[in-house]
Design an enzyme around this catalytic site. Structure first.
Site, PDB file in Angstrom:
ATOM      1  N   PRO A  20      32.131  50.229  30.498  1.00  0.00           N
ATOM      2  CA  PRO A  20      31.459  51.763  30.434  1.00  0.00           C
ATOM      3  C   PRO A  20      32.362  52.632  29.525  1.00  0.00           C
ATOM      4  O   PRO A  20      33.625  52.295  29.556  1.00  0.00           O
ATOM      5  CB  PRO A  20      31.680  52.303  31.809  1.00  0.00           C
ATOM      6  CG  PRO A  20      32.732  51.062  32.576  1.00  0.00           C
ATOM      7  CD  PRO A  20      32.571  50.079  31.585  1.00  0.00           C
ATOM      8  N   MET A  21      31.695  53.264  28.511  1.00  0.00           N
ATOM      9  CA  MET A  21      32.578  54.312  27.629  1.00  0.00           C
ATOM     10  C   MET A  21      32.034  55.534  27.526  1.00  0.00           C
ATOM     11  O   MET A  21      30.797  55.675  27.374  1.00  0.00           O
ATOM     12  CB  MET A  21      32.496  53.308  26.114  1.00  0.00           C
ATOM     13  CG  MET A  21      33.185  52.039  26.088  1.00  0.00           C
ATOM     14  SD  MET A  21      33.101  51.254  24.608  1.00  0.00           S
ATOM     15  CE  MET A  21      31.266  50.680  24.605  1.00  0.00           C
ATOM     16  N   CYS A 104      40.732  54.767  33.442  1.00  0.00           N
ATOM     17  CA  CYS A 104      40.467  55.660  32.327  1.00  0.00           C
ATOM     18  C   CYS A 104      42.015  56.217  32.272  1.00  0.00           C
ATOM     19  O   CYS A 104      42.592  56.995  33.198  1.00  0.00           O
ATOM     20  CB  CYS A 104      39.623  56.659  32.421  1.00  0.00           C
ATOM     21  SG  CYS A 104      39.554  57.921  31.128  1.00  0.00           S
ATOM     22  N   LYS A 143      37.157  48.965  38.279  1.00  0.00           N
ATOM     23  CA  LYS A 143      37.713  48.554  36.860  1.00  0.00           C
ATOM     24  C   LYS A 143      39.216  49.219  36.732  1.00  0.00           C
ATOM     25  O   LYS A 143      39.180  50.621  37.261  1.00  0.00           O
ATOM     26  CB  LYS A 143      36.723  49.218  35.803  1.00  0.00           C
ATOM     27  CG  LYS A 143      37.336  48.711  34.285  1.00  0.00           C
ATOM     28  CD  LYS A 143      36.239  48.923  33.210  1.00  0.00           C
ATOM     29  CE  LYS A 143      36.997  48.548  32.012  1.00  0.00           C
ATOM     30  NZ  LYS A 143      37.617  49.277  30.938  1.00  0.00           N
ATOM     31  N   HIS A 173      41.535  45.649  32.442  1.00  0.00           N
ATOM     32  CA  HIS A 173      42.004  45.867  30.863  1.00  0.00           C
ATOM     33  C   HIS A 173      43.440  45.560  31.078  1.00  0.00           C
ATOM     34  O   HIS A 173      44.425  45.926  31.795  1.00  0.00           O
ATOM     35  CB  HIS A 173      41.772  47.519  30.718  1.00  0.00           C
ATOM     36  CG  HIS A 173      42.087  47.807  29.331  1.00  0.00           C
ATOM     37  ND1 HIS A 173      41.122  47.891  28.417  1.00  0.00           N
ATOM     38  CD2 HIS A 173      43.202  47.906  28.533  1.00  0.00           C
ATOM     39  CE1 HIS A 173      41.431  48.011  27.158  1.00  0.00           C
ATOM     40  NE2 HIS A 173      42.893  47.969  27.208  1.00  0.00           N
ATOM     41  N   ASN A 206      39.283  42.271  30.046  1.00  0.00           N
ATOM     42  CA  ASN A 206      38.789  43.522  29.277  1.00  0.00           C
ATOM     43  C   ASN A 206      40.029  43.685  28.386  1.00  0.00           C
ATOM     44  O   ASN A 206      41.157  43.712  28.705  1.00  0.00           O
ATOM     45  CB  ASN A 206      38.271  44.518  29.875  1.00  0.00           C
ATOM     46  CG  ASN A 206      38.064  45.719  29.032  1.00  0.00           C
ATOM     47  OD1 ASN A 206      38.576  46.809  29.432  1.00  0.00           O
ATOM     48  ND2 ASN A 206      37.419  45.436  28.132  1.00  0.00           N
ATOM     49  N   GLY A 207      39.694  44.051  26.927  1.00  0.00           N
ATOM     50  CA  GLY A 207      40.581  44.423  26.073  1.00  0.00           C
ATOM     51  C   GLY A 207      40.748  43.459  24.731  1.00  0.00           C
ATOM     52  O   GLY A 207      41.112  42.396  25.067  1.00  0.00           O
ATOM     53  N   ASP A 208      40.432  44.395  23.674  1.00  0.00           N
ATOM     54  CA  ASP A 208      40.717  43.407  22.497  1.00  0.00           C
ATOM     55  C   ASP A 208      39.600  42.341  22.126  1.00  0.00           C
ATOM     56  O   ASP A 208      39.859  41.583  21.151  1.00  0.00           O
ATOM     57  CB  ASP A 208      42.061  43.003  22.371  1.00  0.00           C
ATOM     58  CG  ASP A 208      43.132  43.944  22.235  1.00  0.00           C
ATOM     59  OD1 ASP A 208      42.762  45.385  22.194  1.00  0.00           O
ATOM     60  OD2 ASP A 208      44.402  43.751  22.113  1.00  0.00           O
ATOM     61  N   ARG A 231      34.933  48.404  22.837  1.00  0.00           N
ATOM     62  CA  ARG A 231      34.712  49.070  21.461  1.00  0.00           C
ATOM     63  C   ARG A 231      34.167  48.217  20.515  1.00  0.00           C
ATOM     64  O   ARG A 231      33.658  48.671  19.577  1.00  0.00           O
ATOM     65  CB  ARG A 231      36.392  49.444  21.152  1.00  0.00           C
ATOM     66  CG  ARG A 231      36.841  50.624  21.979  1.00  0.00           C
ATOM     67  CD  ARG A 231      38.453  51.085  21.588  1.00  0.00           C
ATOM     68  NE  ARG A 231      39.320  49.827  22.201  1.00  0.00           N
ATOM     69  CZ  ARG A 231      40.549  49.713  21.800  1.00  0.00           C
ATOM     70  NH1 ARG A 231      41.005  50.479  20.931  1.00  0.00           N
ATOM     71  NH2 ARG A 231      41.146  48.747  22.343  1.00  0.00           N
TER      72      ARG A 231
END
Length: 331
Positions: A20-21, A104, A143, A173, A206-208, A231
């Protein structure tokens, strides 16, 4: 073996999730990601205060569509009672699950006691999560991040305590709140949680993750149940298709042609206008053009046109020009 969230959400063997972004993962963006094979998606995160006060912007984010399933509505907040109310409202919108954002890092969320700031008060996080679980018939997932900063990496405690009160999956993350999005994501704690014999719910990393190579290597190295991508999907929804194809066949797909880029851009624009109306749909699409055509030489002149045009007809003409000029090249 299939990864399941609760009794009814079957995500297949190794699911890819769309993170979710804020200001990105709205229905038009989710549509193009779904077309490219993502297994599970979430709404943008929604303020619990906004929902209980009936704020139009928050309510609009509850819009979900049948073709998006399975889909989760993600909520955040700092007050337990507001989160309880927001859960009831969100459940009525008909998602497949409710997700809580404890990750977040941005100031206007974390410094108001919501998002990642709950990592500083795990007792309150547990009480809030319990209130959400009690307020819905749907599975609840979370999350979060590794911790608030390097000296308080406490996601292992978070995972155990939240599982004990009934969450059905956890996405982590691999950064602390203090890191924001800087430095490299560290997945070693995520692997440790997955290997903890007490943990039996799905754990998503999650992440990268921004390439087929990384997805394949980290799937093996960190033993997670699935990967959440954020992203790297902006302007490149094909990342889901490419990773899934590699997992299924061991072969690499060619990157998208200019024609495919233009087509997905057109689809995104059309969906944006359908959902937001002409004026806002065209305006909000402007942030996406440079991402869809990243890496194309001499693209600046077209980008300048796309971000200033006011009508769908003019934009379609420029997209057609782009296709004609660059179609022999695959970027």
């Amino acid at each position: 073996m299939s990864v399941k969230i609760g009794e009814h959400i079957d995500l297949g063997e190794f699911p890819l999730l769309l993170a979710p972004m804020e200001d990105v993962s709205d229905p038009p963006f989710r549509f193009v990601c779904k077309k490219n094979g993502v297994d599970m998606m979430y709404t943008e995160f929604i303020s619990s205060e906004g929902l209980i006060r009936d704020a139009a912007k928050s309510r609009k984010k509850l819009d979900i569509f049948e073709y998006e399933r399975p889909i989760g509505i993600q909520i955040f907040g700092s007050e337990i009672e507001s989160m309880r109310g927001a859960t009831e409202i969100s459940s009525q919108a008909g998602p497949d699950l409710i997700d809580i954002n404890y990750g977040c890092p941005v100031k206007n969320v974390a410094c108001r006691g919501a998002g990642a700031s709950l990592l500083q008060d795990i007792d309150k996080m547990v009480a809030m999560t319990k209130a959400v679980i009690e307020s819905t018939h749907l599975p609840v997932t979370v999350k979060t991040r590794l911790g608030w900063d390097d000296s308080t990496k406490n996601v292992d405690e978070v995972a155990e305590r939240l599982q004990d009160i009934g969450i059905k999956a956890l996405s982590i993350h691999g950064r602390t709140r203090a890191q924001m999005y800087k430095g490299e994501a560290d997945w070693t704690m995520i692997r440790d949680i997955k290997k903890n014999p007490r943990i039996h719910i799905p754990i998503f990393g999650n992440g990268d993750v921004d390439s087929v190579d990384k997805a394949a290597a980290w799937r093996k190295e960190y033993a997670v149940d699935g990967i959440m991508i954020g992203r790297a999907s902006i302007g490149y929804p094909w990342i889901f298709r490419e990773i899934k194809h590699f997992f299924a066949t061991g072969e690499r797909l060619e990157g998208p042609t200019i024609e495919e880029r233009v087509e997905v851009c057109r689809t995104h624009l059309t969906k944006s206008i359908e959902w937001k109306g002409d004026k806002l749909g065209i305006f909000e699409m402007r942030r996406h053009y440079s991402n869809y055509f990243k890496g194309i030489p001499d693209f600046k002149e077209y980008r300048m046109k796309l971000v200033t045009l006011q009508t769908i007809e003019e934009i379609q003409e420029v997209l057609e020009e782009i296709k004609d000029k660059f179609e022999l090249e695959t970027v």
